[in-house]
Design an enzyme around this catalytic site. Structure first.
Site, mmCIF file in Angstrom:
data_model
loop_
_atom_site.group_PDB
_atom_site.id
_atom_site.type_symbol
_atom_site.label_atom_id
_atom_site.label_comp_id
_atom_site.label_asym_id
_atom_site.label_seq_id
_atom_site.Cartn_x
_atom_site.Cartn_y
_atom_site.Cartn_z
ATOM 1 N N GLY A 290 0.816 -1.217 0.000
ATOM 2 C CA GLY A 290 0.000 0.000 0.000
ATOM 3 C C GLY A 290 0.842 1.256 0.000
ATOM 4 N N ASP A 291 1.960 1.233 0.718
ATOM 5 C CA ASP A 291 2.868 2.380 0.727
ATOM 6 C C ASP A 291 3.513 2.570 -0.643
ATOM 7 O OD1 ASP A 291 2.687 3.034 3.591
ATOM 8 O OD2 ASP A 291 3.670 1.117 3.892
#
Length: 309
Positions: free
Chosen positions: A249-250
């Protein structure tokens, strides 16, 4: 080159590696003989480090506690750092591994921004936002994004036309209006109070409720769904074999912000972000991120094993 400002909560991720050859004599638990330890920035720190490692000019705005010098030391070779005070100690997520796999994770510290945090970072954040091509808000639920001063400045950035990508957290604050939200499917449904649901429908309703410019729901191996006021687009994922999704997600949100900072359309930016997240997972995820010559990058799983032993 356009720059990206990352605003959010920084954690410290620690992987402790060792060997288990016996049980503890006073309890039926394994004894880990430690052979190595690896520390890296987590949370917004990981998102910012990956951005900087890809060659993007990156400024990270966060709260650090008095014991945060280890985190500061990991970050400062790679990017520009603007910090305000935090209370409760550095949030540390420590994962304990044997050759057979993970044994345990321990969490310590809270890292809550102090009352004066917003005023402390106000000048630095203002200057960084003035020259930013995009902003990434990496919310890990510790309170940086809840600070009233920070929220006003992020709202001003949206009003000025700067793309603001907001990667939300279930325990975080509501995004300011006009941002591009990037929840995963579970987070999107949870934000609506639903046990589940169609990602497209969840994205559309979440965009309406939060008054967002767009919502991009990430769906792991199924790619992502982009919903705007006038469009709904499904972006397929790469065909990835194996890998580790931790930190994906990052990687996704950071690449989305970087693409927008470079002038890409929202659709193209999402496609690039999906591809970047897939490559990140396939290469081994956050566990393979290392700092080499002051630059955070992924190394091969083989190199990780050699350095851990």
């Amino acid at each position: 080159m356009s720059s990206v400002v990352v605003v959010g909560d920084v954690l410290l991720d620690v992987d402790v590696h060792g060997e288990v050859e016996r049980l503890c004599p006073d309890a039926p638990v394994p004894v880990l003989d430690v052979t190595g330890e690896v520390a890296r920035p987590g949370g917004a720190g990981l998102a910012a480090s990956l951005l900087a490692g890809s060659g993007v000019r990156t400024t990270l705005v966060t709260a650090l506690a008095e014991d945060g010098e280890r985190v500061r030391g990991l970050l400062t070779p790679a990017l520009d750092l603007i910090t305000g005070p935090a209370t409760g100690g550095t949030p540390v997520k420590c994962r304990w591994h044997s050759a057979e796999g993970p044994l345990l994770r321990t969490d310590t510290g809270s890292g809550r921004p102090a009352e004066e945090f917003g005023e402390t970072v106000r000048t630095g954040l203002s200057r960084a936002l003035d020259g930013a091509g995009a902003v990434l808000v990496s919310d890990y639920g510790r309170g940086v994004t809840a600070d009233p001063q920070v929220r006003r400045m992020l709202a001003d950035a949206v009003a000025a036309g700067t793309p603001v990508v907001w990667d939300p957290h279930p325990k975080g604050s509501d995004p300011v209006p006009g941002v591009i939200m990037t929840p995963n499917a579970k987070e999107a449904a949870g934000a609506l109070g639903l046990p589940g649901g169609d990602p497209v429908g969840c994205a559309a309703e979440l965009r309406r409720r939060r008054e967002s410019r767009a919502v991009v729901v990430t769906r792991g191996e199924r790619g992502a769904v982009l919903v705007t006021a006038s469009d709904r687009v499904a972006v397929p994922a790469l065909d990835v074999t194996g890998g580790d999704p931790c930190g994906a997600g990052d990687a996704f949100a950071g690449r989305l912000a970087a693409a927008l900072a470079g002038g890409a359309s929202l659709h193209i930016a999402v496609e690039r972000a999906v591809e970047a997240a897939g490559r990140f997972v396939e290469a081994g995820g956050a566990a393979t991120v290392r700092c080499i010559d002051g630059r955070w990058t992924q190394v091969s799983p083989t190199t990780v094993s050699e350095r851990a032993s």
